[in-house]
Structure formats: structure tokens, C-alpha cells
Design a protein around this motif. Structure first.
Motif, PDB file in Angstrom:
ATOM      1  N   GLU A 202      -1.921   0.278   8.026  1.00  0.00           N
ATOM      2  CA  GLU A 202      -1.063  -0.514   7.503  1.00  0.00           C
ATOM      3  C   GLU A 202       0.169  -0.236   6.617  1.00  0.00           C
ATOM      4  O   GLU A 202       1.171  -0.713   6.821  1.00  0.00           O
TER       5      GLU A 202
ATOM      6  N   HIS B 154       3.092  -7.079   4.487  1.00  0.00           N
ATOM      7  CA  HIS B 154       1.778  -6.800   4.730  1.00  0.00           C
ATOM      8  C   HIS B 154       1.389  -7.013   6.168  1.00  0.00           C
ATOM      9  O   HIS B 154       1.961  -7.912   6.646  1.00  0.00           O
ATOM     10  N   ALA B 155       0.132  -6.378   6.346  1.00  0.00           N
ATOM     11  CA  ALA B 155      -0.484  -6.955   7.690  1.00  0.00           C
ATOM     12  C   ALA B 155      -1.993  -7.086   7.419  1.00  0.00           C
ATOM     13  O   ALA B 155      -2.635  -6.278   6.685  1.00  0.00           O
TER      14      ALA B 155
ATOM     15  N   HIS C 131       0.873  -1.194   0.142  1.00  0.00           N
ATOM     16  CA  HIS C 131      -0.047   0.199  -0.006  1.00  0.00           C
ATOM     17  C   HIS C 131       0.893   1.327  -0.029  1.00  0.00           C
ATOM     18  O   HIS C 131       2.052   0.930  -0.200  1.00  0.00           O
TER      19      HIS C 131
END
Ligand SMILES: [Zn+2]
Length: 314
Positions: free
Chosen positions: A144, A199-200, A107
Motif C-alpha cells: 500500500e 490509501h488502499a 503509511h
């Protein structure tokens, strides 16, 4: 913000040179060292011949210039009398010098303000998908994209300390994108030995733990990377689990590895690549860890250990 910041951050080398990464591995340099040693042996032999009072043969004279090209780092030690023993460490370069890792922080901080950019369809393998998404956040608003940027730069620092050339897929946490296909392309253009997307997750609050996503076989896309990517997934999973104490995800994946064929970032990769979902941002325990700077420092070391373990495979 019409342009995607697709120019990768490169430290310790240029992208152009990374295509030759394999040729610059220490292992490939050994023949040069052996050549230097062989030439050094010849030099010793030639000196012995001269000392005995005979005229050096033209053949020996002709071999003397051999050490010149590429010898570069040959130390005075190597040329000293009686120093013709093979040097077990022909180079001072770190063991992972010349290896290339692409880290993709999931992101971006500007995505939420650029829905048209982010929602446009881009190739994701056989089909199409949105360019990118805004990403998840914890219940109290830790996003995130901020987490992935922080962890990725920590992993970069750790790898660079070991001599690895690291390329990030974005320059900061203020921009938009890049799109998932561009993120994959950056890894390809870098000729990366390994690529990882950080990522999370944003799952239901009851689920916790981490998982690694590996590419399944998609004909014409991932046939060539599925197998090494599974090795990469296993190395990252094992080292991350052991060193971070983060448990396997209890809501997705088998033994913390999920195989997927729907992710453009994997389908379009030509280099071994995985995603790491470090935890579930919606879970209170995971969120507490993800927000903790000290925990992230340890997590970065753990991810870096997984990557270097993979690089050590060859
Ligand atoms: Zn994500």
C-alpha cells in the motif's frame, strides 16, 4: 531512523507563505486591478485636461502616483491611450494559483522495520492511537505504501500544473511515519484549502470498489471542519467515480462515503480533509487496477479533478 521525516515537500511556494493563501487568491487581487483601472481612467482625464490648455489641478497630480504600489503587472496595454477599458483577465496567473492542497500518502516504506516507532501511542483526538501502521498489500505483495506514494505524486503533478501549491506529508517512500497526528499537523501548518489522505484498503477478498472517509463531528475537534469536509468528500467521490470508472465500495460505506470519528488524521485536522480508499488491495480486480501504471495515471487525474472541483467552490 529515529526522526520522522515530517518536513513536507513544498513546490511552488513555501509553507510560511501558505498561511496567507486566502489573501493571495485571484479574487482578492481584483481590487488592485480595479485600482489600476481607476487610476488609468484618471490619467486619461488628466491628459485631456492638459490638452485643453488648462493647468492640471493639484488633486489630479496627487492621484497620478497611485498606480505605482502593487500595480506591478499592469501591462503597457493598460497605460496606452484609449486602453482604460477594464481588463477581463488582469493576471496571467493560473486560476488556482495561491490555493494550497496537502496530500498525505498513507503509511511509509520503512514502517515495517520500525515497529517501536510505529506502535507507540500518539494523540488521535480525544484518545490515542498507534503512530502509524504498515498498511495493506495485494496477494502478490504490492504494498500500500508504494501505491499511495505513486498516486500521491501523480496527483501533485496534476495539481501543480494548474497552479496549486502542493505539500506532501512525506518526502519519499523510504522513511518511517510520520505519525497520524503529525500528518494532520502538516495540513494545519500549511493552511491548506483542502487535505486528502491516500490509501488502499486491506479488506476481505470478496469486497471491491472505492470509498471516501469524511470526519464525523467530534466536539472540540472536528466541529469546524465536518461540513466543508463533507463537501470535499462529495466532490472527490463524484469526480473520481465518473472519471476512473472505479465502482462504489460494495462492502463498506453508503454511496461510497463513510463518516468516521476514530481517525486521528481527521480528528486533528483544522482544515477540510478526507481519506480516499482507492480500492481493496485484497480483491483481485481492484488489485489488478491498483498495480497498473496506466490505471494509476487516470486515477490521479480523477482525484485531482475532485480536488479542483472543491477548490472552485470558493
Ligand atoms: Zn492505509
Amino acid at each position: 531512523m529515529g526522526q520522522h521525516p515530517i518536513r513536507p515537500t513544498t513546490v511552488g511556494g513555501t509553507i510560511q507563505t501558505t498561511h496567507g493563501g486566502a489573501a493571495r487568491r485571484p479574487g482578492r487581487l481584483r481590487p488592485v486591478g480595479l485600482l489600476a483601472v481607476a487610476a488609468s481612467t484618471l490619467l486619461t482625464a488628466a491628459c485631456g485636461t492638459v490638452a485643453s490648455g488648462t493647468t492640471p489641478s493639484p488633486e489630479v497630480t496627487a492621484t497620478l502616483p497611485l498606480p505605482g504600489p502593487g500595480e506591478g503587472s499592469a501591462s503597457p496595454r493598460g497605460a496606452a491611450p484609449g486602453a482604460a477599458e477594464p481588463d477581463p483577465q488582469p493576471s496571467d496567473a493560473p486560476p488556482l494559483a495561491g490555493r494550497v492542497v496537502v496530500i498525505d500518502p498513507g503509511h511509509n516504506g520503512g514502517n515495517a522495520e520500525a515497529p517501536e516507532e510505529i506502535n507507540r501511542q500518539v494523540p488521535s483526538g480525544p484518545g490515542e492511537k498507534a503512530c502509524d501502521t504498515v498498511g495493506a498489500e495485494t496477494a502478490d505483495g504490492y504494498p500500500e505504501h508504494e501505491f499511495t506514494w505513486d498516486l500521491s505524486t501523480r496527483i501533485r503533478d496534476r495539481l501543480e500544473a494548474e497552479g496549486v501549491t502542493v505539500v506532501l506529508t512525506r518526502d519519499d517512500n523510504e522513511g518511517v511515519g510520520p505519525c497520524v497526528n503529525e500528518r494532520a499537523e502538516i495540513g494545519n501548518e500549511a493552511g491548506a484549502d483542502a487535505a486528502i489522505s491516500i490509501h488502499a484498503d486491506g479488506s476481505t477478498p470478496g469486497g471491491s470498489g472505492f470509498h471516501v472517509i469524511a470526519p464525523g463531528v467530534v466536539d472540540g475537534y472536528t466541529d469546524d471542519i465536518a461540513e466543508p469536509s463533507m463537501d470535499l468528500a462529495a466532490d472527490v467521490r463524484d469526480e473520481f467515480h465518473e472519471r476512473s470508472d472505479q465502482p462504489y465500495a460494495d462492502y463498506v460505506a453508503d454511496d461510497a462515503i463513510d463518516v468516521r470519528t476514530d481517525l486521528g488524521g481527521l480528528n486533528l485536522s483544522d482544515v477540510p480533509k478526507v481519506f480516499l480508499e482507492v480500492g481493496n488491495m485484497r480483491n483481485a480486480t481492484d488489485a489488478r487496477n491498483l498495480k497498473d501504471e496506466e490505471w494509476r495515471a487516470g486515477a490521479a487525474n480523477a482525484v485531482a479533478a475532485g480536488l479542483t472541483r472543491y477548490l472552485a467552490r470558493g
